[in-house]
Design an enzyme around this catalytic site. Structure first.
Site, mmCIF file in Angstrom:
data_model
loop_
_atom_site.group_PDB
_atom_site.id
_atom_site.type_symbol
_atom_site.label_atom_id
_atom_site.label_comp_id
_atom_site.label_asym_id
_atom_site.label_seq_id
_atom_site.Cartn_x
_atom_site.Cartn_y
_atom_site.Cartn_z
ATOM 1 N N ALA A 243 -107.856 -67.351 -15.608
ATOM 2 C CA ALA A 243 -106.598 -67.604 -14.883
ATOM 3 C C ALA A 243 -105.475 -66.642 -15.253
ATOM 4 O O ALA A 243 -104.351 -66.799 -14.762
ATOM 5 C CB ALA A 243 -106.115 -69.046 -15.061
ATOM 6 N N ALA A 244 -105.734 -65.629 -16.055
ATOM 7 C CA ALA A 244 -104.673 -64.675 -16.397
ATOM 8 C C ALA A 244 -104.182 -63.931 -15.148
ATOM 9 O O ALA A 244 -102.974 -63.776 -14.935
ATOM 10 C CB ALA A 244 -105.167 -63.688 -17.440
ATOM 11 N N GLY A 245 -105.127 -63.468 -14.327
ATOM 12 C CA GLY A 245 -104.746 -62.789 -13.092
ATOM 13 C C GLY A 245 -104.009 -63.715 -12.142
ATOM 14 O O GLY A 245 -103.017 -63.326 -11.514
#
Length: 295
Positions: A243-245
């Site tokens: 979920a970083a992007g």
């Protein structure tokens, strides 16, 4: 009153397994931990937008099962309008996520109800439209056409990466890609800011006015018209890149929706994503605005 950001996309339940390394073909490994966590690129980006202060509406589908109810409730708990999240008589989308000791992940996706998402005009009203590629591409194009005709800014995250219809390129204002996605779409192998600049230039010729390339620990390359700028990443101990992007994109869109410049929006995205990678899970790792300036 219409939400400032409409997210048209997927909702999945993430089944996360922590491992020392990914198993080889035919090999069985002992896992280090397991958890379930609400996810899906669309839902993750909706949560990131909402936690960064934006008014958000989610358009998507879940199944008639406990996962679907959990996903809908999780979005509502973040203040997201879920009135356009339909329920279908199929299974909810599921992602099997394996996270290794370096925090890198590999994902197997079972779309389920996400294959039934449709672009209905009454559900698509806002200043920004945020799109991904985990729902039917024909509906993605239709949503972009409807919102663009209404004067909205169309933001596309072409993930999972696929060849995009020519019609969609002309409808996109901002495109946000990682190294794999921009390499596939531009035909330029990207592994650093210099190659990202070349690839982004090729992407802009397809139609978008702004391209962003996320480079992990090497930061973000912003191509805005004829201007290119590289933003450094903040160095932290990475726990999980899941979920970083999505966090970057949501924070960036929320900043733009409140009038921030493109550069300011990129910085906001980096700050939020920096916190995200220090925490396990998908939506559980996405920070709120008040915590987005420090890790």
């Amino acid at each position: 009153m219409a939400a400032s950001i409409v997210v048209f996309g997927s909702l999945n339940m993430d089944l996360m397994v922590r491992v020392e390394r990914n198993p080889r073909s035919g090999e069985t490994l002992r896992g280090l931990g397991f958890l379930t966590n609400p996810g899906g690129k669309g839902a993750n980006q909706a949560v990131a937008c909402a936690r960064q202060g934006a008014s958000v509406s989610m358009v998507g589908c879940v199944g008639n099962d406990s996962f679907g109810e959990t996903l809908r409730n999780a979005l509502a708990a973040d203040g997201i309008d879920v009135s356009n999240v339909r329920t279908e008589e199929v299974s909810t989308g599921v992602a099997i996520v394996m996270v290794d000791a370096q925090g890198e992940n590999s994902i197997t996706l079972i779309p389920g109800a996400n294959e039934f998402v449709t672009a209905k005009p009454e559900a698509l009203a806002g200043q920004f439209l945020l799109l991904q590629c985990e729902v039917p591409m024909g509906e993605v194009v239709e949503a972009a056409k409807l919102m663009r005709a209404r004067g909205a800014t169309v933001v596309l995250n072409p993930a999972p990466v696929c060849q995009l219809p020519e019609e969609l390129w002309s409808l996109v204002d901002i495109i946000v890609m990682n190294e794999i996605e921009v390499s596939e779409l531009s035909g330029v192998s990207v592994n650093d800011p210099e190659s990202a600049t070349v690839a982004a230039s090729a992407i802009l010729k397809r139609g978008p006015t702004t391209a962003m390339v996320t480079l992990g620990s090497q930061g973000v390359l912003l191509a805005d018209g004829d201007h290119f700028r590289h933003f450094q990443a903040k160095q932290v101990a990475v726990v999980d890149t899941t979920a970083a992007g999505d966090t970057f994109i949501g924070a960036m869109c929320a900043a733009r929706a409140t009038g921030a410049s493109m550069s300011e929006a990129v910085i906001r995205g980096i700050e939020a994503a920096t916190i995200c990678v220090t925490r396990p899970g998908a939506q559980a790792s996405i920070p709120f605005l008040h915590g987005a300036t420090s890790a």
